[in-house]
Enzyme design. Structure first.
Site, PDB file in Angstrom:
ATOM      1  N   ASP A  13      -2.771 -22.458 -18.492  1.00 54.74           N
ATOM      2  CA  ASP A  13      -2.316 -23.162 -19.691  1.00 54.74           C
ATOM      3  C   ASP A  13      -3.330 -24.188 -20.203  1.00 54.74           C
ATOM      4  O   ASP A  13      -2.950 -25.206 -20.786  1.00 54.74           O
ATOM      5  CB  ASP A  13      -0.957 -23.859 -19.437  1.00 54.74           C
ATOM      6  CG  ASP A  13       0.110 -22.867 -19.019  1.00 54.74           C
ATOM      7  OD1 ASP A  13       0.027 -21.710 -19.469  1.00 54.74           O
ATOM      8  OD2 ASP A  13       1.014 -23.253 -18.259  1.00 54.74           O
ATOM      9  N   LYS A  16      -6.560 -21.388 -23.343  1.00 52.81           N
ATOM     10  CA  LYS A  16      -7.450 -20.212 -23.454  1.00 52.81           C
ATOM     11  C   LYS A  16      -7.186 -19.435 -24.744  1.00 52.81           C
ATOM     12  O   LYS A  16      -8.116 -19.042 -25.442  1.00 52.81           O
ATOM     13  CB  LYS A  16      -7.243 -19.278 -22.243  1.00 52.81           C
ATOM     14  CG  LYS A  16      -7.571 -19.938 -20.906  1.00 52.81           C
ATOM     15  CD  LYS A  16      -7.236 -19.048 -19.733  1.00 52.81           C
ATOM     16  CE  LYS A  16      -5.743 -18.857 -19.485  1.00 52.81           C
ATOM     17  NZ  LYS A  16      -5.009 -20.066 -19.086  1.00 52.81           N
ATOM     18  N   HIS A  41      -0.269 -17.152 -23.944  1.00 52.32           N
ATOM     19  CA  HIS A  41      -1.439 -17.705 -24.625  1.00 52.32           C
ATOM     20  C   HIS A  41      -1.063 -18.045 -26.063  1.00 52.32           C
ATOM     21  O   HIS A  41      -0.724 -17.162 -26.853  1.00 52.32           O
ATOM     22  CB  HIS A  41      -2.601 -16.702 -24.569  1.00 52.32           C
ATOM     23  CG  HIS A  41      -3.104 -16.461 -23.177  1.00 52.32           C
ATOM     24  ND1 HIS A  41      -4.070 -15.551 -22.865  1.00 52.32           N
ATOM     25  CD2 HIS A  41      -2.773 -17.054 -22.000  1.00 52.32           C
ATOM     26  CE1 HIS A  41      -4.308 -15.582 -21.560  1.00 52.32           C
ATOM     27  NE2 HIS A  41      -3.525 -16.480 -21.004  1.00 52.32           N
ATOM     28  N   GLN A 224      -4.216 -17.089 -16.546  1.00 57.21           N
ATOM     29  CA  GLN A 224      -4.000 -18.063 -15.484  1.00 57.21           C
ATOM     30  C   GLN A 224      -5.223 -18.990 -15.365  1.00 57.21           C
ATOM     31  O   GLN A 224      -5.912 -19.176 -16.352  1.00 57.21           O
ATOM     32  CB  GLN A 224      -3.690 -17.385 -14.136  1.00 57.21           C
ATOM     33  CG  GLN A 224      -2.303 -16.738 -14.060  1.00 57.21           C
ATOM     34  CD  GLN A 224      -2.200 -15.399 -14.755  1.00 57.21           C
ATOM     35  OE1 GLN A 224      -2.961 -14.488 -14.473  1.00 57.21           O
ATOM     36  NE2 GLN A 224      -1.257 -15.274 -15.661  1.00 57.21           N
TER      37      GLN A 224
HETATM   38  P1  GDP Z   1      -3.228 -20.798 -22.318  1.00 56.57           P
HETATM   39  O1  GDP Z   1      -2.249 -20.137 -21.412  1.00 56.57           O
HETATM   40  O2  GDP Z   1      -4.456 -21.259 -21.595  1.00 56.57           O
HETATM   41  O3  GDP Z   1      -3.581 -19.981 -23.516  1.00 56.57           O
HETATM   42  O4  GDP Z   1      -2.508 -22.108 -22.844  1.00 56.57           O
HETATM   43  P2  GDP Z   1      -0.980 -22.231 -23.353  1.00 56.57           P
HETATM   44  O5  GDP Z   1      -0.895 -21.634 -24.694  1.00 56.57           O
HETATM   45  O6  GDP Z   1      -0.027 -21.762 -22.339  1.00 56.57           O
HETATM   46  O7  GDP Z   1      -0.810 -23.798 -23.370  1.00 56.57           O
HETATM   47  C1  GDP Z   1      -1.609 -24.623 -24.129  1.00 56.57           C
HETATM   48  C2  GDP Z   1      -0.688 -25.415 -25.089  1.00 56.57           C
HETATM   49  O8  GDP Z   1      -1.419 -26.489 -25.644  1.00 56.57           O
HETATM   50  C3  GDP Z   1      -0.221 -24.583 -26.270  1.00 56.57           C
HETATM   51  O9  GDP Z   1       1.040 -25.035 -26.647  1.00 56.57           O
HETATM   52  C4  GDP Z   1      -1.259 -24.894 -27.330  1.00 56.57           C
HETATM   53  O10 GDP Z   1      -0.767 -24.722 -28.640  1.00 56.57           O
HETATM   54  C5  GDP Z   1      -1.544 -26.330 -27.056  1.00 56.57           C
HETATM   55  N1  GDP Z   1      -2.912 -26.788 -27.346  1.00 56.57           N
HETATM   56  C6  GDP Z   1      -4.085 -26.130 -27.228  1.00 56.57           C
HETATM   57  N2  GDP Z   1      -5.111 -26.942 -27.487  1.00 56.57           N
HETATM   58  C7  GDP Z   1      -4.585 -28.147 -27.788  1.00 56.57           C
HETATM   59  C8  GDP Z   1      -5.150 -29.418 -28.123  1.00 56.57           C
HETATM   60  O11 GDP Z   1      -6.350 -29.614 -28.184  1.00 56.57           O
HETATM   61  N3  GDP Z   1      -4.256 -30.447 -28.341  1.00 56.57           N
HETATM   62  C9  GDP Z   1      -2.911 -30.272 -28.264  1.00 56.57           C
HETATM   63  N4  GDP Z   1      -2.137 -31.329 -28.488  1.00 56.57           N
HETATM   64  N5  GDP Z   1      -2.356 -29.089 -27.942  1.00 56.57           N
HETATM   65  C10 GDP Z   1      -3.184 -28.055 -27.700  1.00 56.57           C
HETATM   66  P1  IMO Z   2      -1.607 -18.577 -18.502  1.00 59.61           P
HETATM   67  O1  IMO Z   2      -2.445 -17.337 -18.681  1.00 59.61           O
HETATM   68  C1  IMO Z   2       0.338 -21.353 -15.773  1.00 59.61           C
HETATM   69  C2  IMO Z   2       1.922 -19.711 -12.048  1.00 59.61           C
HETATM   70  C3  IMO Z   2       3.423 -19.707 -11.890  1.00 59.61           C
HETATM   71  C4  IMO Z   2       3.551 -19.806 -10.383  1.00 59.61           C
HETATM   72  C5  IMO Z   2       2.378 -18.969  -9.891  1.00 59.61           C
HETATM   73  C6  IMO Z   2       2.736 -17.537  -9.550  1.00 59.61           C
HETATM   74  O2  IMO Z   2      -0.632 -18.790 -19.590  1.00 59.61           O
HETATM   75  O3  IMO Z   2      -2.476 -19.750 -18.224  1.00 59.61           O
HETATM   76  P2  IMO Z   2       3.453 -15.366 -10.885  1.00 59.61           P
HETATM   77  O4  IMO Z   2       4.366 -15.180 -12.049  1.00 59.61           O
HETATM   78  O5  IMO Z   2       2.049 -14.968 -11.161  1.00 59.61           O
HETATM   79  O6  IMO Z   2       4.001 -14.783  -9.638  1.00 59.61           O
HETATM   80  O7  IMO Z   2       3.444 -16.964 -10.623  1.00 59.61           O
HETATM   81  O8  IMO Z   2       1.422 -18.971 -10.938  1.00 59.61           O
HETATM   82  N1  IMO Z   2       1.429 -19.055 -13.268  1.00 59.61           N
HETATM   83  C7  IMO Z   2       0.960 -19.701 -14.335  1.00 59.61           C
HETATM   84  N2  IMO Z   2       0.889 -21.020 -14.601  1.00 59.61           N
HETATM   85  N3  IMO Z   2      -0.157 -20.473 -16.654  1.00 59.61           N
HETATM   86  C8  IMO Z   2      -0.127 -19.155 -16.410  1.00 59.61           C
HETATM   87  O9  IMO Z   2      -0.715 -18.233 -17.206  1.00 59.61           O
HETATM   88  C9  IMO Z   2       0.502 -18.704 -15.209  1.00 59.61           C
HETATM   89  N4  IMO Z   2       0.735 -17.496 -14.663  1.00 59.61           N
HETATM   90  C10 IMO Z   2       1.285 -17.716 -13.471  1.00 59.61           C
HETATM   91  O10 IMO Z   2       4.009 -20.790 -12.551  1.00 59.61           O
HETATM   92  O11 IMO Z   2       3.320 -21.135  -9.976  1.00 59.61           O
HETATM   93 MG    MG Z   3      -0.225 -20.269 -20.895  1.00 56.85          MG
END
Ligand code: GDP
Ligand code: IMO
Ligand code: MG
Length: 423
Positions: A13, A16, A41, A224
């Site tokens: 998270d 990416k 994502h 991840q």
């Molecule tokens: P990913 O799994 O790595 O693609 O990340 P996620 O989408 O799960 O989580 C990142 C969260 O942060 C999302 O809700 C994005 O919209 C938000 N986000 C990304 N970059 C920024 C930033 O620079 N500032 C803020 N406030 N939010 C961001």
């Molecule tokens: P993105 O791509 C954050 C965490 C789960 C749990 C552990 C194992 O959005 O960054 P699983 O479902 O793989 O058996 O879970 O890994 N986890 C993540 N945490 N971002 C993710 O993906 C995750 N994918 C799995 O919360 O702790």
């Molecule tokens: Mg994510």
């Protein structure tokens, strides 16, 4: 010809999805190499917020191909809902989105096994997203799995039945109370398989090899984060794939000497969702403020993410394992408003000061050692140039760069595509 790689350096998270979307215009092909619908994502542009699970984050751009590689595990049911969610954008998915025949399928019984395993673990549960990831990769390495290419075989249904029957026996073995209606889940599964079949299945390693010969540029998209890697993460509180750079080689069939830039994405602080050690977790007002300002709730499960300070010991470890050449610091805006910021620069490990990530970082073994840095108050979300950033933020950035020895090339100041500052 370029092959670059983008991956998360923390516990997922990191942002990416946003950065892949920002970089996509520079590439012909975006290719996901591991993970599955445990990923979420998020992309934001033109007032639209969209969360992708299995589909690469380049999908919204007009002129590129998005590949789901052999290292990914696909749940046809989740995939169908992703495709349905994209319908309103009028994307030509038949030509833009292609899938490796060697990618493994998540069966409904894999999800049930995930639930049974987690329930049986009780307090020791991983905190899995319960999408069937672990059981599917277990079947892959156990050489029992079903792959996308198997859908094209005449006896796919028999193969499915044999595996699902085995899973049912395994669920019973766990001796936990999991309620389910398998015929209903199977109906949904086979309907979704029909939708999956509308897309092109390819031998993605061959496709990518030919693309490289033709001079196409490729961005490999990780899911991840490095600290969730099955080998190098905080085992057993990890996911079941290699989330680190090597995962791009095995998950796409790209040779290591072809990879040029390795973009490492990290948040200006740290978050983790699910169980497992997190040395710099902050249980007080600072952690609460990060969670609130950063809206730290899981994109997939909606669970509250645990929050804490930036951990440079862990970041350096992830940079080293991945061979990161450029860093991207996300969510800098979330740290506005702190008088002082803490950054972990070493661990006190069983009474000794260390600078690397040891075998075992549980609370009883590791206490973080912090350096305090000046905070900044300004709202960053409207800023568009590096020069306009507050001095204290520039000091924060330079402190990190000095500590890890890799430049920070992008500073993200908000979730929207436009809130991205190139340095
Ligand atoms: P990913 O799994 O790595 O693609 O990340 P996620 O989408 O799960 O989580 C990142 C969260 O942060 C999302 O809700 C994005 O919209 C938000 N986000 C990304 N970059 C920024 C930033 O620079 N500032 C803020 N406030 N939010 C961001
Ligand atoms: P993105 O791509 C954050 C965490 C789960 C749990 C552990 C194992 O959005 O960054 P699983 O479902 O793989 O058996 O879970 O890994 N986890 C993540 N945490 N971002 C993710 O993906 C995750 N994918 C799995 O919360 O702790
Ligand atoms: Mg994510």
């Amino acid at each position: 010809m370029t092959v670059d790689l983008l991956l998360g350096l923390q516990w997922g998270d990191e942002g990416k999805g946003k950065i892949v979307d920002v970089l996509t215009s520079q590439y012909d092909i975006i290719a996901r190499f591991q993970g599955g619908p445990n990923a979420g994502h998020t992309l934001e542009f033109d007032g639209i917020k969209h969360v992708l699970r299995t589909i690469p984050s380049g999908i919204f751009h007009q002129n590129n191909i998005n590949i789901i590689g052999n290292g990914v595990v696909i749940d046809p049911v989740v995939f169908k809902s992703e495709i349905d969610g994209l319908a309103k954008f009028n994307l030509d998915l038949q030509s833009k989105l292609i899938i490796s025949r060697k990618a493994h399928l998540i069966l409904p019984t894999h999800r049930l096994l995930d639930a049974a395993s987690e329930t049986a673990k009780g307090k020791a549960k991983i905190g899995s997203t319960l999408k069937g990831i672990g059981p599917t990769y277990m079947d892959k390495t156990g050489r029992n799995g079903l792959r996308v290419g198997d859908i094209e075989l005449a006896d796919f249904k028999e193969r499915y039945r044999a595996l699902a029957d085995k899973h049912e026996a395994m669920i019973a073995f766990y001796d936990v109370n999991i309620q389910y209606n398998l015929p209903e889940l199977e109906k949904e599964f086979f309907e979704a398989i029909e939708d999956l079949k509308k897309l092109s299945f390819i031998d993605s390693e061959e496709y990518l090899a030919q693309a490289q010969k033709k001079g196409k540029s490729i961005l490999c998209e990780g899911a991840q984060g490095s600290l969730l890697d099955v080998d190098f993460g905080t085992y057993p509180f990890v996911t079941s794939s290699n989330t680190t750079a090597a995962g791009a080689c095995t998950g796409l069939g790209i040779a290591p000497n072809k990879i040029k830039e390795v973009y490492g994405i990290f948040k200006a602080y740290t978050t983790r969702v699910g169980s497992g050690p997190f040395p710099t977790e902050d249980f007080g007002a600072a952690g609460d403020m990060m969670a609130k300002t950063g809206n730290e709730f899981g994109s997939v499960t909606g669970r509250k993410r645990r929050c804490g300070w930036l951990d440079l010991v862990a970041l350096k470890y992830a940079i080293q394992i991945n061979g990161v050449t450029q860093l991207m610091m996300m969510k800098a805006d979330v740290l506005s408003g702190f008088d002082t910021l803490k950054v972990c620069t070493a661990y006190n490990y069983k009474g000794e000061v260390i600078h690397h990530l040891p075998y075992n970082i549980e609370e009883e073994n590791v206490t973080p050692i912090y350096t305090e840095l000046r905070g900044w108050q300004a709202d960053l979300t409207g800023m568009t140039s590096y020069d306009s950033l507050p001095l204290a933020l520039k000091d924060y950035i330079e402190f990190i760069e000095r500590a890890v020895g890799v430049p920070i090339k992008i500073v993200s100041v908000g979730p929207d595509r436009k809130q991205t500052i190139m340095k």
